[in-house]
Write an enzyme that holds these catalytic residues in place. Structure first.
Site, mmCIF file in Angstrom:
data_model
loop_
_atom_site.group_PDB
_atom_site.id
_atom_site.type_symbol
_atom_site.label_atom_id
_atom_site.label_comp_id
_atom_site.label_asym_id
_atom_site.label_seq_id
_atom_site.Cartn_x
_atom_site.Cartn_y
_atom_site.Cartn_z
ATOM 1 N N ILE A 31 34.206 45.006 50.278
ATOM 2 C CA ILE A 31 35.280 45.548 51.133
ATOM 3 C C ILE A 31 36.437 45.965 50.219
ATOM 4 C CG2 ILE A 31 36.721 45.093 53.178
ATOM 5 C CD1 ILE A 31 33.847 44.438 53.858
ATOM 6 N N VAL A 39 48.122 24.529 49.420
ATOM 7 C CA VAL A 39 49.462 24.692 48.845
ATOM 8 C C VAL A 39 50.413 25.288 49.891
ATOM 9 C CG1 VAL A 39 50.806 25.956 47.107
ATOM 10 C CG2 VAL A 39 48.574 24.999 46.487
ATOM 11 N N LYS A 48 28.344 43.417 50.965
ATOM 12 C CA LYS A 48 29.043 44.701 50.902
ATOM 13 C C LYS A 48 30.440 44.427 50.356
ATOM 14 C CE LYS A 48 29.681 49.076 52.049
ATOM 15 N NZ LYS A 48 28.820 50.124 51.447
ATOM 16 N N GLY A 103 37.109 30.781 45.864
ATOM 17 C CA GLY A 103 38.427 31.076 45.328
ATOM 18 C C GLY A 103 38.407 32.169 44.277
ATOM 19 N N LYS A 146 28.214 37.173 44.495
ATOM 20 C CA LYS A 146 29.024 35.950 44.514
ATOM 21 C C LYS A 146 28.175 34.720 44.207
ATOM 22 C CE LYS A 146 32.424 37.512 47.939
ATOM 23 N NZ LYS A 146 33.111 37.191 49.209
ATOM 24 N N ARG A 190 40.465 21.243 52.765
ATOM 25 C CA ARG A 190 41.568 20.423 52.253
ATOM 26 C C ARG A 190 42.876 20.949 52.835
ATOM 27 N NH1 ARG A 190 40.655 24.587 48.475
ATOM 28 N NH2 ARG A 190 42.527 25.871 48.332
HETATM 29 C C1 MV4 Z 1 35.305 39.830 48.732
HETATM 30 C C2 MV4 Z 1 36.064 40.997 48.492
HETATM 31 C C3 MV4 Z 1 35.556 42.190 48.927
HETATM 32 N N1 MV4 Z 1 34.385 42.229 49.563
HETATM 33 N N2 MV4 Z 1 34.135 39.926 49.388
HETATM 34 C C4 MV4 Z 1 38.080 36.777 46.355
HETATM 35 C C5 MV4 Z 1 38.321 35.347 46.648
HETATM 36 C C6 MV4 Z 1 37.110 34.878 47.364
HETATM 37 N N3 MV4 Z 1 37.472 33.893 48.345
HETATM 38 C C7 MV4 Z 1 36.526 36.109 47.950
HETATM 39 N N4 MV4 Z 1 37.193 37.224 47.364
HETATM 40 C C8 MV4 Z 1 36.890 38.496 47.693
HETATM 41 N N5 MV4 Z 1 35.722 38.622 48.355
HETATM 42 C C9 MV4 Z 1 33.707 41.113 49.783
HETATM 43 N N6 MV4 Z 1 32.521 41.189 50.413
HETATM 44 C C10 MV4 Z 1 37.268 40.863 47.829
HETATM 45 C C11 MV4 Z 1 37.681 39.629 47.420
HETATM 46 C C12 MV4 Z 1 38.939 39.624 46.744
HETATM 47 C C13 MV4 Z 1 40.028 38.946 47.239
HETATM 48 C C14 MV4 Z 1 39.951 38.197 48.401
HETATM 49 C C15 MV4 Z 1 41.035 37.538 48.878
HETATM 50 C C16 MV4 Z 1 42.237 37.620 48.191
HETATM 51 C C17 MV4 Z 1 42.323 38.335 47.045
HETATM 52 C C18 MV4 Z 1 41.228 39.008 46.551
HETATM 53 C C19 MV4 Z 1 41.357 39.755 45.398
HETATM 54 C C20 MV4 Z 1 40.289 40.399 44.919
HETATM 55 C C21 MV4 Z 1 39.076 40.333 45.589
#
Ligand code: MV4
Length: 453
Positions: free
Chosen positions: A203, A295, A201, A164, A158, A292
């Site tokens: 998820i 929506v 990791k 987002g 990341k 913030r």
């Molecule tokens: C993750 C994840 C799985 N594992 N982190 C996507 C938005 C951002 N805020 C973080 N996100 C994710 N982080 C780990 N360690 C999966 C996502 C993710 C996701 C998270 C929230 C809502 C929709 C999503 C769709 C795909 C992946």
């Protein structure tokens, strides 16, 4: 005392803020771009000032012009809404230094939460669960691979400056890691001017559950419960609901306490959201904080009965929160469907243009937050959301039935919208049973004939 507010935004959220100000007896100043001359926020505000050309970068993102407008009109405060400058620490700081209240947190809190790695570190030190991964940004590929092996594949890379869902890459082994690590760094450098990345990791198919926070300027922090935002596509949310069909009272209490601690760790003030990923076993992990109003805030308003925009203004005014955690109850269920000018049968391509006929649903338990009307032309320059349908009732079943009923009487002619898609989801057994995770939409689109939309 705040007597006049500049609304540094457009669309439905500008209207939402104007409405709250009206009820509080506060004067409003709208700012608008040349593309928004016909917009309702310009019509409904007490005053309006044009701040530039149609593109956001020439208008709603021009901090200098917005602050000039604020000074010319002698406002006491600026409400940034969501998007645009709402999470811009420099803008908050500029407001502060011009003696204009920024209706939001201190710039310091925005900075902490804007760096996703610093945010994670800050809340982890306060005892909030975070996803196992690197301690802060990784310095080299060699170090990164070591960490990836240690936590075990799959891992997610990341961007520190992301958020987002922007700037994330998944790796399943050493070979794909080497590739994705460089792609992630390059993308982050290009998109944010900051190539720093951290590792977690991965998820699988989590739920996305976020907690609404209110924090006053006297150190009191409470939460207003959660919103389940698992139904999203390419990190664009489509449906949000409260309470989450996945949480029980015990988990809600634990996560709520963690959310409050997370906000406190950044000395947070005003309304904010703590985002968690929740796995199938009910393990929860902080991922980000949104500094913030969001929506989907109406979902929380309808289940708690608390007007979040009024609370934001009261807090910015230095007033104390008028309730304790024990005063907050959740007696209703609410579901929000985002109505976008998009064609779901053509990969959600934007569908701007003139709305030839518009009729919004109403009746018991129905709320529509929208800025459009019959004859309105949707400009192509901004996001495609044209309204939010929020339906609520005493049970989830009631909210679902009401959503389907309201969607059926929602008329938008002349453009394509997500209304037919929402009707299909409201009648889909997986969604009805409350089983949707973040993997839901991809699966739903793959098994649903798009000629339905
Ligand atoms: C993750 C994840 C799985 N594992 N982190 C996507 C938005 C951002 N805020 C973080 N996100 C994710 N982080 C780990 N360690 C999966 C996502 C993710 C996701 C998270 C929230 C809502 C929709 C999503 C769709 C795909 C992946």
């Amino acid at each position: 005392m705040i007597q006049k507010v500049l609304i540094a935004n457009r669309g439905e959220i500008a209207l939402r803020v104007i409405r709250a100000c009206r009820e509080l007896g506060i004067k409003t100043l709208a700012v608008y771009s040349e593309a928004d001359v016909q917009s309702l926020h310009v019509q409904l505000a007490d005053e309006a000032i044009c701040i530039g050309g149609p593109r956001s970068s020439d208008s709603y993102l021009r901090a200098d012009r917005i602050i000039s407008a604020a000074e010319i009109a002698d406002v006491d405060a600026i409400h940034p809404g969501y998007g645009f400058l709402s999470e811009n620490a420099k803008f908050a700081e500029q407001c502060e230094s011009c003696n204009i209240k920024f209706i939001g947190p201190k710039s310091k809190s925005i900075r902490i939460m804007g760096d996703k790695s610093v945010a994670k570190d800050t809340v982890r030190k306060a005892g909030v669960p975070t996803v196992p991964g690197s301690d802060g940004p990784v310095e080299s590929e060699t170090e990164a691979v070591k960490i990836a092996r240690k936590i075990g594949y799959p891992v997610i890379i990341k961007a520190v400056a992301g958020g987002g869902g922007r700037g994330m890459r998944i790796a399943h082994n050493d070979v794909s890691f080497a590739k994705e690590y460089h792609v992630a760094r390059n993308e982050a450098e290009k998109a944010f001017g900051n190539g720093a990345v951290y590792i977690e990791k991965y998820i699988q198919s989590p739920r996305h559950i976020e907690f609404q926070i209110l924090a006053d300027t006297h150190g009191k922090v409470i939460h207003l419960g959660e919103r389940d935002c698992s139904v999203q596509r390419r990190h664009q949310k489509l449906i949000e609901e409260a309470p989450s069909p996945f949480l029980n009272a015990d988990l809600r209490k634990k996560m709520g306490k963690a959310a409050v601690r997370a906000a406190e760790s950044a000395e947070y003030q005003n309304a904010g959201t703590i985002e968690f990923l929740v796995d199938a076993k009910g393990n929860y992990y902080f991922i980000e904080m949104n500094t913030r109003i969001q929506v989907e805030h109406p979902v929380t308003e309808e289940v708690t009965g608390i007007d979040l925009i009024k609370q934001q203004i009261r807090i910015a005014n230095g007033e104390k929160l008028e309730f304790d955690q024990s005063d907050i109850t959740w007696t209703k269920h609410a579901i929000e469907c985002r109505i976008n000018a998009e064609d779901p049968s053509r990969n959600f391509t934007p569908s701007p243009g003139t709305i030839s006929l518009y009729y919004a649903p109403g009746g018991h338990g129905v709320r529509v937050d929208s800025h459009v009307y019959s004859g309105y032309t949707i400009p192509p320059y901004y996001d495609s959301m044209i309204g939010k349908l929020i339906c609520f009732g005493s049970t989830r079943k009631m909210a679902l039935q009401r959503s389907y009923r309201a969607l059926s009487e929602y008329l938008v002619r002349g453009i394509k919208t997500t209304i037919p898609l929402h009707k299909a989801i409201m009648s889909d057994p997986t969604f009805i049973e409350g089983k949707a995770t973040t993997a839901y939409m991809e699966d739903f689109m793959a098994r649903t004939p798009t000629d339905l939309f």
